[in-house]
Structures are given as C-alpha cells and as structure tokens.
Design a protein around this motif. Structure first.
Motif, PDB file in Angstrom:
ATOM      1  N   ARG A 142       0.848  -1.170   0.000  1.00  0.00           N
ATOM      2  CA  ARG A 142       0.000   0.000   0.000  1.00  0.00           C
ATOM      3  C   ARG A 142       0.891   1.229   0.000  1.00  0.00           C
ATOM      4  O   ARG A 142       1.639   1.441   0.939  1.00  0.00           O
ATOM      5  N   LEU A 144       1.642   5.382  -0.357  1.00  0.00           N
ATOM      6  CA  LEU A 144       1.082   6.712  -0.200  1.00  0.00           C
ATOM      7  C   LEU A 144       1.609   7.587  -1.333  1.00  0.00           C
ATOM      8  O   LEU A 144       2.816   7.720  -1.509  1.00  0.00           O
ATOM      9  N   TRP A 176      -4.079   6.471  -1.871  1.00  0.00           N
ATOM     10  CA  TRP A 176      -3.410   5.185  -1.676  1.00  0.00           C
ATOM     11  C   TRP A 176      -3.443   4.424  -2.982  1.00  0.00           C
ATOM     12  O   TRP A 176      -4.470   4.399  -3.665  1.00  0.00           O
TER      13      TRP A 176
END
Ligand code: CUA
Length: 322
Positions: A142, A144, A176
């Motif tokens: 994941r 940013l 995200w």
C-alpha cells in the motif's frame, strides 16, 4: 494529537482503510444499480404504453390517481438505495488520505506524481529516483502517493490500482495505491488538459519485491559512464549541442526539469506517455525525433529538423541510457 483524542468522547471510530469497500467495487455497485433501475423504468414505461394506450377514438384510457402504495414504494426504495450509497461513499471518502486529517502521522509519500502537459513525472523521494510515464511499484504494498501539477489540472487514473485523483498546481492531493499482483496496468489522464490530453497515458508496472529492488538499483546507478559505441558518444555530443539538456535531465549532464528525465530512457517500454501503443522501438524513437509535432501535435518539444544521421546517433545514444 493525544489531546484531541482525549477531548472528543463522541469520536467515531471509522473502519480501517484496508477493510473499506474499494472505490472500484463501489463504482461497479453503483453502475449495476443504475443499469437495473434504467431497465426497470424502461420496462414499466413499455408496459404502460401498451397497457394504457387509447383503444378507440373518443375513448380515454383508464385514469389512475393517488395510489398510495405505489407512491410510498417509489419514494422509500430510492431513499433506502441512495442512503446506502451515501454511507458507502462516505466511508470510502474517509479512506482518502488528506494532510492533517487521516494522513498517517509523519508518513512521507512513497511516490510524488507531477502532471505536465502532456506527460507524467514520477518521483520516489525516499529512493532518490525520478522517472517519467512509467510507474514502477512493488505489488501488494500500500503506497502513499502525493499528486500535484506543474501547469493545468490533470487527473491520475489507473483503475485497477485504486481511485482516481485530481492534480492541481500549487496544491498536494493524496491517495493510496496498491497493485493487487505483479503485472502491467494501464492508466490515463482523466481530466481534459489540452490538445494532447488523450496521449497522457500511464503504464503502471507492478513487480515482485525482488524485481522492484532490482529496478531501484538500476535507477539509482548512473547511466553508462562509458558509452557503449562511438555512435552513442556522438549522439551524446549532439544531445548537448542541440540544447536537449535545457529541458531534459540526464544524470551527469543536466538536471533540467521542463521535460521528462531521460537518465534511464533506454530501459523504458513506452514513448512520450503514449502508452503501449507506442513502444520505444528504434523506429518509433527515430520517427519521434524526426518531427515530434507530427507524432504528438502541440507538445512543447520543437521540430529540430534533424538529418537522418543526426537522428541515428541520437537514437543510439538514447537507447544506451539504461
Ligand atoms: Cu493531463 Cu488530461
């Protein structure tokens, strides 16, 4: 941060971003509901047209007024649907990281996306990497992502990786991104941004951790210090003489930022944000250098009127930048 948590006893505990319905599923759900409602309305309309048509001159079809069951039904059902979608949308919106709100404390963006007319700049600030149009990312992580624009409004959208997000000059947006598995994912600029908006493609390349690490190492290394051929050396000289370095960065030669960073151009798969339809074959690169305006009219790279030999050495040089 502690203080605000302590004085807000009514603080709603929101679902973890990992468990919220992803935007893509929400879009699919809304689309399916919209199609179902359209079909239902068309069917009811057809039924009414057939059932209640005038059967003879001077005859009025049966006139119905005030069917309470129907009226309550067609008010209540849409209200329930719309409320449900509102709740789902609300929780999805909460998954969008915004600075100062639910952006994780102290977390720095993994990738900075900068929209340009008409290409994408991808920076990996923690890795010291700058590249263009091809977004490498480790699958299953994941990430940013911070998004901003160098000129006008753009919109970053790689549908399988997550939601879409606007890019504005002078403002940072966040989202995200997560690639479910290794592979190539195609994306686009989804906000009209000028003549070449349609050729503002993204190729997201999701890799295994090992492949991604290898890519990072390659990007962090300086491009071939000693160029492989005499022709490539001539190409580099020409690259400097023609002032290509005024717009394009190549580590060791220039750190200009107006155009895409070409430090590792030879290892890229696609040309000028044109996606998989324009792979970086020698023919395509040569055609581009021959007259960029013919390939992508309106872009800021002028036609240099290069001779076939000049084009050839430049292609040789660019291909050697790996
Ligand atoms: Cu950038 Cu459309």
């Amino acid at each position: 941060m502690m203080a605000s948590a302590a004085i807000s006893p009514l603080r709603v505990v929101l679902p973890d971003v990992r468990t919220a319905i992803p935007f893509n599923s929400l879009f699919t759900l809304i689309m399916a509901l919209a199609i179902a409602v359209s079909v239902l309305i068309a069917a009811l309309l057809a039924y009414s047209l057939l059932r209640a048509r005038r059967r003879s001159d001077g005859d009025l079809p049966p006139q119905d007024h005030g069917n309470r069951k129907l009226e309550v039904g067609w008010t209540a059902v849409p209200a329930v649907i719309v409320t449900g979608l509102f709740v789902l949308t609300f929780f999805n919106m909460r998954t969008t990281p915004t600075p100062g709100a639910n952006l994780p404390e102290g977390r720095q963006p993994d990738i900075i996306v900068i929209g340009h007319q008409w290409w994408w700049e991808f920076q990996y600030p923690q890795l010291g990497i700058v590249t263009a149009n091809e977004l490498h990312l480790p699958a299953g992580k994941r990430l940013l992502v911070q998004l901003t624009s160098a000129d006008v409004q753009h919109n970053f959208w790689v549908p399988p990786l997550g939601q879409k997000m606007d890019l504005y000059p002078g403002k940072a947006n966040y989202l995200w991104l997560e690639a479910p598995e290794p592979g190539l994912y195609q994306g686009v600029c989804a906000e009209y941004c000028g003549t070449q908006h349609a050729w503002m493609r993204i190729l997201a390349i999701a890799q295994t951790d090992a492949e991604f690490d290898q890519w990072v190492q390659q990007q962090q290394s300086a491009p071939t210090a000693a160029l492989p051929t005499r022709r490539a050396e001539q190409g580099q000289q020409l690259f400097v003489q023609l002032a290509c370095v005024n717009c394009h960065a190549v580590t060791g030669l220039s750190d200009a930022q107006a155009g895409p960073n070409l430090t590792h151009f030879g290892s890229r798969r696609t040309l000028s944000a044109m996606g998989v339809s324009r792979p970086t074959t020698r023919e395509n690169v040569a055609r581009y250098l021959e007259n960029p305006q013919a390939v992508k009219p309106g872009i800021y790279m002028p036609n240099f009127g290069l001779s076939p030999d000049q084009i050839d050495v430049l292609v040789e040089y660019l291909e050697s930048l790996r």
